[in-house]
Design an enzyme around this catalytic site. Structure first.
Site, PDB file in Angstrom:
ATOM      1  N   ASP A  64       5.072  -3.554   3.204  1.00 40.59           N
ATOM      2  CA  ASP A  64       3.982  -3.293   2.263  1.00 40.59           C
ATOM      3  C   ASP A  64       4.191  -1.926   1.618  1.00 40.59           C
ATOM      4  OD1 ASP A  64       1.314  -3.763   1.094  1.00 40.59           O
ATOM      5  OD2 ASP A  64       0.743  -2.075   2.351  1.00 40.59           O
ATOM      6  N   THR A  97       1.834  -3.330  -4.713  1.00 44.38           N
ATOM      7  CA  THR A  97       2.032  -1.886  -4.535  1.00 44.38           C
ATOM      8  C   THR A  97       3.501  -1.499  -4.717  1.00 44.38           C
ATOM      9  OG1 THR A  97       2.130  -2.331  -2.152  1.00 44.38           O
ATOM     10  CG2 THR A  97       0.050  -1.535  -3.033  1.00 44.38           C
ATOM     11  N   THR A  98       4.408  -2.327  -4.208  1.00 42.72           N
ATOM     12  CA  THR A  98       5.836  -2.054  -4.403  1.00 42.72           C
ATOM     13  C   THR A  98       6.197  -2.158  -5.880  1.00 42.72           C
ATOM     14  OG1 THR A  98       6.291  -2.978  -2.213  1.00 42.72           O
ATOM     15  CG2 THR A  98       8.158  -2.706  -3.695  1.00 42.72           C
ATOM     16  N   ASP A 394      -3.978  -7.946   2.240  1.00 44.00           N
ATOM     17  CA  ASP A 394      -3.479  -8.111   0.872  1.00 44.00           C
ATOM     18  C   ASP A 394      -3.881  -9.471   0.307  1.00 44.00           C
ATOM     19  OD1 ASP A 394      -2.370  -5.660   1.186  1.00 44.00           O
ATOM     20  OD2 ASP A 394      -0.280  -6.301   1.135  1.00 44.00           O
TER      21      ASP A 394
END
Length: 524
Positions: A64, A97-98, A394
Protein backbone atom coordinates in the site's frame (compact mmCIF):
# COMPACT_ATOMS: atom_id res chain seq x y z
CA UNK A 1 36.69 53.53 5.45
CA UNK A 2 33.24 54.17 7.03
CA UNK A 3 31.70 51.43 4.86
CA UNK A 4 34.33 48.95 6.00
CA UNK A 5 33.52 49.64 9.67
CA UNK A 6 29.78 48.85 9.30
CA UNK A 7 28.77 45.75 11.31
CA UNK A 8 27.89 42.55 9.42
CA UNK A 9 24.14 41.90 9.16
CA UNK A 10 23.18 38.30 10.07
CA UNK A 11 19.66 37.23 9.02
CA UNK A 12 19.96 33.46 9.51
CA UNK A 13 21.61 31.49 12.26
CA UNK A 14 25.03 30.04 11.64
CA UNK A 15 25.07 26.83 9.62
CA UNK A 16 21.81 27.52 7.76
CA UNK A 17 21.80 26.19 4.18
CA UNK A 18 21.02 29.05 1.79
CA UNK A 19 21.29 27.18 -1.52
CA UNK A 20 18.80 28.32 -4.14
CA UNK A 21 18.27 28.63 -7.87
CA UNK A 22 18.42 26.01 -10.61
CA UNK A 23 20.73 23.63 -8.73
CA UNK A 24 18.38 23.45 -5.76
CA UNK A 25 15.33 22.90 -7.98
CA UNK A 26 17.08 19.96 -9.64
CA UNK A 27 18.07 18.63 -6.22
CA UNK A 28 14.42 18.71 -5.06
CA UNK A 29 13.28 16.93 -8.22
CA UNK A 30 15.93 14.23 -7.74
CA UNK A 31 14.78 13.67 -4.15
CA UNK A 32 11.14 13.28 -5.22
CA UNK A 33 11.97 10.86 -8.04
CA UNK A 34 13.98 8.69 -5.61
CA UNK A 35 10.92 8.46 -3.34
CA UNK A 36 8.68 7.60 -6.30
CA UNK A 37 11.11 4.85 -7.32
CA UNK A 38 10.71 3.26 -3.86
CA UNK A 39 7.02 2.47 -4.49
CA UNK A 40 7.23 2.02 -8.27
CA UNK A 41 7.46 -1.78 -8.13
CA UNK A 42 4.34 -2.13 -5.93
CA UNK A 43 1.92 -0.94 -8.65
CA UNK A 44 -0.65 -3.26 -10.14
CA UNK A 45 -1.79 -6.86 -9.62
CA UNK A 46 1.74 -8.13 -10.26
CA UNK A 47 3.38 -5.56 -7.98
CA UNK A 48 5.71 -6.71 -5.23
CA UNK A 49 5.30 -6.22 -1.49
CA UNK A 50 7.81 -4.27 0.59
CA UNK A 51 9.21 -5.49 3.91
CA UNK A 52 10.00 -2.54 6.17
CA UNK A 53 11.93 -2.97 9.43
CA UNK A 54 12.00 0.08 11.70
CA UNK A 55 14.29 1.07 14.56
CA UNK A 56 11.84 -0.26 17.15
CA UNK A 57 12.20 -3.74 15.71
CA UNK A 58 8.69 -4.04 14.27
CA UNK A 59 8.27 -5.44 10.76
CA UNK A 60 5.64 -4.37 8.23
CA UNK A 61 4.85 -6.14 4.96
CA UNK A 62 2.75 -4.04 2.59
CA UNK A 63 2.33 -2.82 -0.96
CA UNK A 64 0.00 0.00 0.00
CA UNK A 65 1.57 3.27 -1.15
CA UNK A 66 0.35 5.35 1.79
CA UNK A 67 1.57 2.82 4.37
CA UNK A 68 5.02 2.58 2.77
CA UNK A 69 5.33 6.37 2.52
CA UNK A 70 4.45 6.80 6.21
CA UNK A 71 7.04 4.21 7.27
CA UNK A 72 9.89 5.59 5.14
CA UNK A 73 10.57 8.38 7.67
CA UNK A 74 11.57 10.85 4.96
CA UNK A 75 13.47 13.95 6.16
CA UNK A 76 13.97 15.81 2.86
CA UNK A 77 11.48 18.75 2.93
CA UNK A 78 10.60 18.53 -0.79
CA UNK A 79 10.22 14.74 -0.77
CA UNK A 80 7.89 15.03 2.23
CA UNK A 81 5.33 16.59 -0.10
CA UNK A 82 4.92 13.20 -1.79
CA UNK A 83 4.13 11.70 1.62
CA UNK A 84 1.42 14.34 2.10
CA UNK A 85 0.05 13.57 -1.37
CA UNK A 86 -0.22 9.87 -0.51
CA UNK A 87 -1.88 10.62 2.85
CA UNK A 88 -4.37 12.97 1.22
CA UNK A 89 -5.28 10.39 -1.42
CA UNK A 90 -5.63 7.70 1.24
CA UNK A 91 -7.98 9.77 3.42
CA UNK A 92 -10.04 11.17 0.54
CA UNK A 93 -10.26 8.20 -1.83
CA UNK A 94 -8.70 5.21 -0.05
CA UNK A 95 -6.86 3.69 -3.02
CA UNK A 96 -4.58 4.92 -5.78
CA UNK A 97 -1.91 6.10 -3.34
CA UNK A 98 0.91 4.48 -5.34
CA UNK A 99 -0.52 5.94 -8.54
CA UNK A 100 -0.53 9.54 -7.32
CA UNK A 101 3.06 9.26 -6.05
CA UNK A 102 4.16 7.76 -9.37
CA UNK A 103 2.40 10.45 -11.41
CA UNK A 104 3.81 13.27 -9.27
CA UNK A 105 7.32 11.83 -9.57
CA UNK A 106 6.97 11.36 -13.31
CA UNK A 107 5.72 14.93 -13.86
CA UNK A 108 8.81 16.19 -12.04
CA UNK A 109 11.08 13.83 -13.96
CA UNK A 110 9.73 15.15 -17.27
CA UNK A 111 10.09 18.77 -16.09
CA UNK A 112 13.73 18.29 -15.04
CA UNK A 113 15.33 18.70 -18.53
CA UNK A 114 13.46 21.99 -19.06
CA UNK A 115 14.62 23.32 -15.68
CA UNK A 116 18.22 22.40 -16.51
CA UNK A 117 17.94 24.26 -19.82
CA UNK A 118 16.84 27.43 -18.03
CA UNK A 119 13.05 27.40 -18.54
CA UNK A 120 11.30 29.46 -15.89
CA UNK A 121 9.21 27.26 -13.53
CA UNK A 122 6.16 29.51 -13.94
CA UNK A 123 6.02 28.70 -17.65
CA UNK A 124 6.05 24.99 -16.87
CA UNK A 125 3.41 25.34 -14.17
CA UNK A 126 1.12 27.31 -16.47
CA UNK A 127 1.30 24.63 -19.17
CA UNK A 128 0.86 21.80 -16.66
CA UNK A 129 -2.26 23.47 -15.26
CA UNK A 130 -3.68 23.81 -18.76
CA UNK A 131 -2.94 20.14 -19.47
CA UNK A 132 -4.52 19.10 -16.16
CA UNK A 133 -7.72 21.02 -16.95
CA UNK A 134 -7.89 19.47 -20.44
CA UNK A 135 -7.30 15.98 -18.98
CA UNK A 136 -10.15 16.32 -16.45
CA UNK A 137 -12.53 17.57 -19.12
CA UNK A 138 -11.57 14.61 -21.34
CA UNK A 139 -12.22 12.18 -18.47
CA UNK A 140 -15.72 13.62 -18.03
CA UNK A 141 -16.30 13.25 -21.76
CA UNK A 142 -15.19 9.59 -21.81
CA UNK A 143 -17.03 8.61 -18.61
CA UNK A 144 -20.07 6.34 -18.84
CA UNK A 145 -22.96 6.77 -16.39
CA UNK A 146 -24.20 3.75 -14.42
CA UNK A 147 -27.32 5.42 -13.02
CA UNK A 148 -30.61 3.55 -13.18
CA UNK A 149 -29.20 0.14 -12.30
CA UNK A 150 -31.17 -2.28 -10.14
CA UNK A 151 -29.97 -3.12 -6.63
CA UNK A 152 -28.56 -6.49 -7.71
CA UNK A 153 -26.72 -4.92 -10.66
CA UNK A 154 -25.26 -2.25 -8.41
CA UNK A 155 -24.14 -4.84 -5.86
CA UNK A 156 -22.46 -6.84 -8.62
CA UNK A 157 -20.83 -3.67 -9.92
CA UNK A 158 -19.61 -2.66 -6.45
CA UNK A 159 -18.28 -6.17 -5.80
CA UNK A 160 -16.18 -6.03 -8.98
CA UNK A 161 -15.03 -2.59 -7.94
CA UNK A 162 -13.84 -3.93 -4.58
CA UNK A 163 -12.25 -6.94 -6.31
CA UNK A 164 -10.21 -4.55 -8.48
CA UNK A 165 -8.82 -2.83 -5.40
CA UNK A 166 -8.04 -6.15 -3.71
CA UNK A 167 -6.42 -7.69 -6.81
CA UNK A 168 -3.04 -6.12 -6.05
CA UNK A 169 -3.18 -6.85 -2.33
CA UNK A 170 -1.89 -9.74 -0.26
CA UNK A 171 -5.42 -11.18 -0.10
CA UNK A 172 -5.89 -10.91 -3.88
CA UNK A 173 -6.32 -14.69 -4.15
CA UNK A 174 -9.63 -14.42 -2.26
CA UNK A 175 -10.73 -11.09 -3.73
CA UNK A 176 -14.22 -12.30 -4.76
CA UNK A 177 -14.89 -13.61 -1.24
CA UNK A 178 -13.78 -10.41 0.49
CA UNK A 179 -15.39 -8.17 -2.15
CA UNK A 180 -18.85 -9.52 -1.22
CA UNK A 181 -18.14 -8.96 2.49
CA UNK A 182 -16.99 -5.37 1.85
CA UNK A 183 -20.04 -4.53 -0.29
CA UNK A 184 -22.47 -5.95 2.28
CA UNK A 185 -20.71 -4.00 5.05
CA UNK A 186 -20.86 -0.69 3.16
CA UNK A 187 -24.52 -1.21 2.22
CA UNK A 188 -25.29 -2.02 5.88
CA UNK A 189 -24.15 1.42 7.07
CA UNK A 190 -26.04 3.15 4.26
CA UNK A 191 -25.21 6.83 3.91
CA UNK A 192 -23.39 6.95 7.25
CA UNK A 193 -20.19 8.95 6.68
CA UNK A 194 -18.36 7.70 9.77
CA UNK A 195 -16.08 4.90 8.66
CA UNK A 196 -15.64 3.66 12.22
CA UNK A 197 -19.18 2.31 11.97
CA UNK A 198 -17.56 -0.58 10.09
CA UNK A 199 -15.41 -2.42 12.62
CA UNK A 200 -12.62 -4.81 11.66
CA UNK A 201 -11.68 -7.31 14.36
CA UNK A 202 -8.57 -9.46 13.87
CA UNK A 203 -8.39 -13.03 15.17
CA UNK A 204 -5.20 -14.94 14.56
CA UNK A 205 -5.56 -18.53 13.32
CA UNK A 206 -7.66 -20.27 10.69
CA UNK A 207 -7.64 -19.35 7.01
CA UNK A 208 -8.93 -16.31 5.17
CA UNK A 209 -12.25 -17.94 4.26
CA UNK A 210 -13.05 -18.34 7.95
CA UNK A 211 -13.57 -14.55 8.02
CA UNK A 212 -17.18 -13.46 8.30
CA UNK A 213 -19.42 -10.40 8.43
CA UNK A 214 -21.71 -9.50 11.33
CA UNK A 215 -24.65 -7.26 10.43
CA UNK A 216 -24.35 -5.52 13.74
CA UNK A 217 -21.59 -5.26 16.33
CA UNK A 218 -19.01 -7.79 17.50
CA UNK A 219 -16.19 -7.23 19.96
CA UNK A 220 -13.84 -9.42 21.96
CA UNK A 221 -14.92 -10.51 25.42
CA UNK A 222 -13.69 -7.99 27.95
CA UNK A 223 -11.95 -8.68 31.25
CA UNK A 224 -14.37 -10.43 33.60
CA UNK A 225 -14.61 -11.87 37.11
CA UNK A 226 -15.54 -15.34 38.35
CA UNK A 227 -19.30 -14.87 38.31
CA UNK A 228 -19.18 -14.16 34.59
CA UNK A 229 -19.34 -17.87 33.66
CA UNK A 230 -22.68 -18.19 35.43
CA UNK A 231 -24.30 -15.55 33.25
CA UNK A 232 -26.47 -16.50 30.22
CA UNK A 233 -24.58 -16.30 26.93
CA UNK A 234 -27.52 -15.93 24.53
CA UNK A 235 -30.64 -13.76 24.48
CA UNK A 236 -33.45 -13.27 21.97
CA UNK A 237 -34.79 -9.70 21.64
CA UNK A 238 -33.02 -8.43 24.77
CA UNK A 239 -33.03 -4.86 26.05
CA UNK A 240 -29.52 -3.38 26.20
CA UNK A 241 -28.34 -0.85 28.78
CA UNK A 242 -25.25 1.20 27.88
CA UNK A 243 -23.41 2.92 30.72
CA UNK A 244 -20.46 5.13 31.40
CA UNK A 245 -20.64 4.29 35.10
CA UNK A 246 -18.32 2.31 37.36
CA UNK A 247 -20.21 -0.57 39.02
CA UNK A 248 -17.60 -1.52 41.58
CA UNK A 249 -17.39 -1.45 45.34
CA UNK A 250 -14.90 1.26 46.18
CA UNK A 251 -13.55 2.40 49.51
CA UNK A 252 -13.13 6.03 50.43
CA UNK A 253 -10.42 8.04 48.73
CA UNK A 254 -6.91 7.79 50.10
CA UNK A 255 -6.10 9.99 53.09
CA UNK A 256 -9.82 10.42 53.83
CA UNK A 257 -10.45 11.03 57.52
CA UNK A 258 -13.66 10.19 59.37
CA UNK A 259 -14.02 11.13 63.04
CA UNK A 260 -16.37 8.91 65.02
CA UNK A 261 -17.66 9.63 68.49
CA UNK A 262 -18.83 6.06 69.00
CA UNK A 263 -17.03 2.94 67.58
CA UNK A 264 -20.41 1.36 66.81
CA UNK A 265 -20.93 4.01 64.12
CA UNK A 266 -18.11 2.50 62.05
CA UNK A 267 -20.38 -0.27 60.78
CA UNK A 268 -22.86 2.28 59.46
CA UNK A 269 -20.05 3.82 57.38
CA UNK A 270 -19.22 0.41 55.87
CA UNK A 271 -22.88 -0.35 55.22
CA UNK A 272 -23.28 2.99 53.39
CA UNK A 273 -20.64 1.96 50.87
CA UNK A 274 -22.46 -1.33 50.19
CA UNK A 275 -25.84 0.39 49.99
CA UNK A 276 -24.54 2.75 47.28
CA UNK A 277 -23.40 -0.06 44.98
CA UNK A 278 -26.51 -2.20 45.66
CA UNK A 279 -28.73 0.79 44.86
CA UNK A 280 -27.02 1.19 41.49
CA UNK A 281 -27.35 -2.51 40.69
CA UNK A 282 -31.04 -2.59 41.68
CA UNK A 283 -31.81 0.29 39.33
CA UNK A 284 -30.05 -1.52 36.46
CA UNK A 285 -32.14 -4.64 37.09
CA UNK A 286 -35.39 -2.66 37.41
CA UNK A 287 -34.79 -1.08 33.99
CA UNK A 288 -35.59 -4.46 32.41
CA UNK A 289 -32.26 -4.71 30.56
CA UNK A 290 -30.85 -8.19 29.94
CA UNK A 291 -27.48 -6.97 28.64
CA UNK A 292 -25.49 -4.33 30.54
CA UNK A 293 -22.39 -2.79 28.95
CA UNK A 294 -20.17 -0.18 30.59
CA UNK A 295 -17.10 1.73 29.45
CA UNK A 296 -15.82 1.58 33.04
CA UNK A 297 -15.19 -1.41 35.27
CA UNK A 298 -17.91 -3.79 36.43
CA UNK A 299 -16.55 -5.46 39.58
CA UNK A 300 -16.88 -8.99 40.96
CA UNK A 301 -19.82 -8.07 43.21
CA UNK A 302 -21.81 -6.60 40.31
CA UNK A 303 -20.89 -9.53 38.04
CA UNK A 304 -22.21 -12.07 40.52
CA UNK A 305 -25.27 -9.90 41.24
CA UNK A 306 -26.19 -9.82 37.54
CA UNK A 307 -25.45 -13.55 37.13
CA UNK A 308 -27.91 -14.40 39.91
CA UNK A 309 -30.61 -12.49 38.00
CA UNK A 310 -29.83 -13.96 34.51
CA UNK A 311 -28.34 -10.73 33.18
CA UNK A 312 -25.23 -10.50 30.99
CA UNK A 313 -22.72 -7.75 31.77
CA UNK A 314 -19.41 -6.57 30.30
CA UNK A 315 -17.18 -3.83 31.65
CA UNK A 316 -14.26 -1.90 30.20
CA UNK A 317 -15.83 -1.89 26.71
CA UNK A 318 -13.87 0.42 24.43
CA UNK A 319 -15.38 3.79 23.55
CA UNK A 320 -15.48 2.92 19.84
CA UNK A 321 -17.31 -0.37 20.37
CA UNK A 322 -19.76 1.21 22.82
CA UNK A 323 -20.63 3.95 20.32
CA UNK A 324 -21.12 1.37 17.56
CA UNK A 325 -23.45 -0.64 19.80
CA UNK A 326 -25.41 2.55 20.54
CA UNK A 327 -25.70 3.36 16.81
CA UNK A 328 -26.80 -0.19 15.93
CA UNK A 329 -29.23 -0.90 18.77
CA UNK A 330 -30.72 2.56 19.11
CA UNK A 331 -29.61 2.92 22.72
CA UNK A 332 -28.09 5.91 24.46
CA UNK A 333 -25.01 5.83 26.69
CA UNK A 334 -25.99 6.83 30.24
CA UNK A 335 -23.74 8.54 32.78
CA UNK A 336 -26.11 7.75 35.66
CA UNK A 337 -28.35 4.83 36.61
CA UNK A 338 -31.10 7.14 37.86
CA UNK A 339 -34.36 7.47 35.88
CA UNK A 340 -33.52 4.88 33.22
CA UNK A 341 -36.47 4.84 30.79
CA UNK A 342 -37.25 2.52 27.87
CA UNK A 343 -36.29 5.18 25.31
CA UNK A 344 -32.60 5.02 26.29
CA UNK A 345 -32.42 1.22 26.10
CA UNK A 346 -31.23 -0.47 22.92
CA UNK A 347 -32.44 -3.73 21.41
CA UNK A 348 -31.42 -6.40 18.92
CA UNK A 349 -32.85 -9.66 17.63
CA UNK A 350 -30.09 -11.94 18.96
CA UNK A 351 -27.24 -11.44 21.38
CA UNK A 352 -24.78 -14.27 21.87
CA UNK A 353 -21.26 -14.98 22.96
CA UNK A 354 -19.45 -17.02 20.32
CA UNK A 355 -16.06 -18.69 20.17
CA UNK A 356 -13.91 -17.48 17.24
CA UNK A 357 -10.51 -19.15 17.15
CA UNK A 358 -8.92 -18.65 20.57
CA UNK A 359 -11.09 -15.61 21.30
CA UNK A 360 -14.65 -15.22 22.54
CA UNK A 361 -16.78 -12.55 20.89
CA UNK A 362 -19.92 -10.76 22.04
CA UNK A 363 -22.12 -10.47 18.95
CA UNK A 364 -25.20 -8.25 18.50
CA UNK A 365 -27.07 -9.18 15.31
CA UNK A 366 -30.38 -8.12 13.80
CA UNK A 367 -30.05 -4.57 15.10
CA UNK A 368 -33.04 -2.27 14.33
CA UNK A 369 -30.99 0.79 13.33
CA UNK A 370 -28.67 -1.30 11.16
CA UNK A 371 -26.14 1.48 10.74
CA UNK A 372 -23.07 -0.56 11.58
CA UNK A 373 -21.30 -3.77 10.59
CA UNK A 374 -18.31 -5.75 11.80
CA UNK A 375 -15.85 -7.80 9.77
CA UNK A 376 -14.13 -10.55 11.77
CA UNK A 377 -10.85 -11.19 9.97
CA UNK A 378 -9.00 -14.51 10.26
CA UNK A 379 -5.48 -15.35 9.11
CA UNK A 380 -2.06 -16.65 10.03
CA UNK A 381 0.83 -14.34 10.89
CA UNK A 382 0.32 -10.93 12.49
CA UNK A 383 1.86 -9.14 9.50
CA UNK A 384 -0.55 -10.93 7.18
CA UNK A 385 -3.62 -9.92 9.19
CA UNK A 386 -2.38 -6.32 9.48
CA UNK A 387 -1.94 -6.07 5.71
CA UNK A 388 -5.34 -7.72 5.14
CA UNK A 389 -6.93 -5.05 7.36
CA UNK A 390 -5.27 -2.25 5.35
CA UNK A 391 -6.46 -3.91 2.13
CA UNK A 392 -10.06 -4.12 3.36
CA UNK A 393 -9.90 -0.47 4.45
CA UNK A 394 -8.93 0.52 0.88
CA UNK A 395 -11.74 -1.60 -0.57
CA UNK A 396 -14.30 -0.12 1.84
CA UNK A 397 -13.25 3.43 0.92
CA UNK A 398 -13.50 2.65 -2.81
CA UNK A 399 -16.96 1.07 -2.56
CA UNK A 400 -18.23 4.03 -0.52
CA UNK A 401 -16.90 6.43 -3.13
CA UNK A 402 -18.33 4.32 -5.97
CA UNK A 403 -21.78 4.53 -4.36
CA UNK A 404 -21.55 8.33 -4.42
CA UNK A 405 -20.19 8.60 -7.98
CA UNK A 406 -22.20 7.40 -10.96
CA UNK A 407 -19.63 7.46 -13.77
CA UNK A 408 -16.99 4.93 -14.84
CA UNK A 409 -14.09 4.85 -17.27
CA UNK A 410 -11.84 2.09 -18.64
CA UNK A 411 -8.98 0.83 -16.48
CA UNK A 412 -5.67 -0.96 -17.04
CA UNK A 413 -3.98 2.26 -18.15
CA UNK A 414 -6.58 2.77 -20.91
CA UNK A 415 -7.72 6.16 -19.62
CA UNK A 416 -4.10 7.28 -19.13
CA UNK A 417 -3.20 6.34 -22.72
CA UNK A 418 -6.30 8.04 -24.13
CA UNK A 419 -5.62 11.29 -22.25
CA UNK A 420 -1.98 11.14 -23.31
CA UNK A 421 -3.00 10.80 -26.97
CA UNK A 422 -5.52 13.65 -26.62
CA UNK A 423 -2.95 15.99 -25.05
CA UNK A 424 -0.31 15.20 -27.70
CA UNK A 425 -2.87 15.96 -30.37
CA UNK A 426 -3.88 19.19 -28.63
CA UNK A 427 -0.24 20.26 -28.22
CA UNK A 428 0.21 20.35 -32.00
CA UNK A 429 -2.31 23.20 -32.18
CA UNK A 430 -0.20 25.35 -29.81
CA UNK A 431 2.60 27.59 -31.02
CA UNK A 432 5.51 28.19 -28.66
CA UNK A 433 7.21 26.40 -25.80
CA UNK A 434 3.92 25.28 -24.27
CA UNK A 435 3.73 22.61 -26.95
CA UNK A 436 6.84 20.94 -25.50
CA UNK A 437 5.60 21.23 -21.93
CA UNK A 438 2.18 19.70 -22.64
CA UNK A 439 3.89 16.92 -24.60
CA UNK A 440 6.02 16.15 -21.53
CA UNK A 441 2.85 16.05 -19.40
CA UNK A 442 1.30 13.61 -21.87
CA UNK A 443 4.40 11.42 -21.82
CA UNK A 444 4.36 11.33 -18.00
CA UNK A 445 0.84 9.86 -18.04
CA UNK A 446 2.16 6.78 -19.83
CA UNK A 447 4.04 5.77 -16.67
CA UNK A 448 0.96 3.88 -15.41
CA UNK A 449 0.56 1.34 -18.26
CA UNK A 450 4.36 1.15 -18.61
CA UNK A 451 4.86 0.31 -14.95
CA UNK A 452 2.01 -2.22 -15.01
CA UNK A 453 3.81 -4.04 -17.82
CA UNK A 454 7.24 -3.84 -16.19
CA UNK A 455 5.93 -5.17 -12.87
CA UNK A 456 4.25 -8.07 -14.70
CA UNK A 457 7.56 -8.91 -16.43
CA UNK A 458 6.50 -7.94 -19.96
CA UNK A 459 8.16 -5.83 -22.62
CA UNK A 460 6.75 -2.38 -21.78
CA UNK A 461 7.98 -0.79 -25.02
CA UNK A 462 6.21 -3.37 -27.17
CA UNK A 463 2.93 -3.17 -25.23
CA UNK A 464 2.94 0.66 -25.20
CA UNK A 465 3.50 0.75 -28.96
CA UNK A 466 0.47 -1.50 -29.42
CA UNK A 467 -1.57 0.74 -27.13
CA UNK A 468 -0.52 3.89 -29.01
CA UNK A 469 -1.55 2.24 -32.27
CA UNK A 470 -4.97 1.29 -30.85
CA UNK A 471 -5.61 4.72 -29.33
CA UNK A 472 -4.61 6.44 -32.57
CA UNK A 473 -7.45 4.84 -34.55
CA UNK A 474 -9.46 7.67 -36.13
CA UNK A 475 -12.81 6.07 -35.27
CA UNK A 476 -12.06 6.34 -31.54
CA UNK A 477 -12.78 2.65 -30.93
CA UNK A 478 -9.32 2.24 -29.35
CA UNK A 479 -10.17 4.40 -26.32
CA UNK A 480 -11.01 1.44 -24.01
CA UNK A 481 -7.78 -0.46 -24.73
CA UNK A 482 -5.47 -0.93 -21.74
CA UNK A 483 -2.65 -3.12 -20.47
CA UNK A 484 -3.52 -6.80 -19.85
CA UNK A 485 -1.42 -7.80 -16.85
CA UNK A 486 -2.13 -11.51 -17.21
CA UNK A 487 -0.99 -11.82 -20.84
CA UNK A 488 1.11 -8.75 -21.52
CA UNK A 489 -1.09 -7.58 -24.38
CA UNK A 490 -3.10 -4.55 -25.32
CA UNK A 491 -6.64 -5.69 -24.60
CA UNK A 492 -9.96 -3.92 -24.89
CA UNK A 493 -12.13 -3.03 -21.95
CA UNK A 494 -15.81 -3.74 -22.50
CA UNK A 495 -17.01 -0.13 -22.38
CA UNK A 496 -20.62 -0.30 -23.51
CA UNK A 497 -20.37 -3.75 -25.05
CA UNK A 498 -20.08 -7.23 -23.63
CA UNK A 499 -19.90 -7.69 -19.90
CA UNK A 500 -19.10 -4.65 -17.79
CA UNK A 501 -17.11 -4.66 -14.58
CA UNK A 502 -16.78 -2.20 -11.73
CA UNK A 503 -15.30 1.25 -11.82
CA UNK A 504 -14.37 4.19 -9.70
CA UNK A 505 -13.63 7.80 -10.39
CA UNK A 506 -12.67 10.30 -7.73
CA UNK A 507 -10.76 13.58 -7.78
CA UNK A 508 -9.33 13.08 -11.26
CA UNK A 509 -7.97 9.62 -10.44
CA UNK A 510 -9.72 6.64 -12.02
CA UNK A 511 -9.77 3.14 -10.64
CA UNK A 512 -11.66 0.48 -12.53
CA UNK A 513 -11.88 -3.12 -13.58
CA UNK A 514 -13.59 -4.18 -16.82
CA UNK A 515 -13.77 -7.67 -18.19
CA UNK A 516 -13.13 -7.41 -21.91
CA UNK A 517 -12.46 -9.70 -24.84
CA UNK A 518 -9.07 -10.91 -23.62
CA UNK A 519 -9.13 -10.91 -19.86
CA UNK A 520 -9.28 -8.74 -16.81
CA UNK A 521 -8.19 -5.11 -16.94
CA UNK A 522 -6.52 -3.61 -13.90
CA UNK A 523 -6.03 -0.02 -12.86
CA UNK A 524 -4.81 0.84 -9.41
Amino acid sequence: MAAMLQPQIILLKEGTDTSQGKAHLVSNINACTVVADCVRTTLGPRGMDKLIHDEKGSTTISNDGATIMKLLDIVHPAAKILVDIAKSQDSEVGDGTTTVVLLAGEFLREAKPFIEEGVHPQNLIRSYRTASYLAIEKIKELAVSIEGKSLEEKKSLLAKCAATTLSSKLIGGEKEFFAEIVVDAVIAIGHEDRLNMIGIKKVQGGNMRDSFLVNGVAFKKTFSYAGFEQQPKKFVNPKILLLNVELELKSEKENAEIRLADPSEYQSIVDAEWNIIYDKLDKCVQSGAKVVLSRLAIGDLATQYFADRDIFCAGRVTEEDLQRVAAATGGTVQTSVNNIIDEVLGSCEIFEEKQVGNERFNIFSGCPSGRTATIVLRGGADQFIEEAERSLHDAIMIVRRAMKNSTVVAGGGAIDMEISRYLRQHARTIAGKSQLFINSYAKALEVIPRQLCENAGFDATDVLNKLRQKHALPSGEGAPFGSESAQGEAAASAMGRGRGGAAFRGRGRVCQCFRGQRGLQFCL
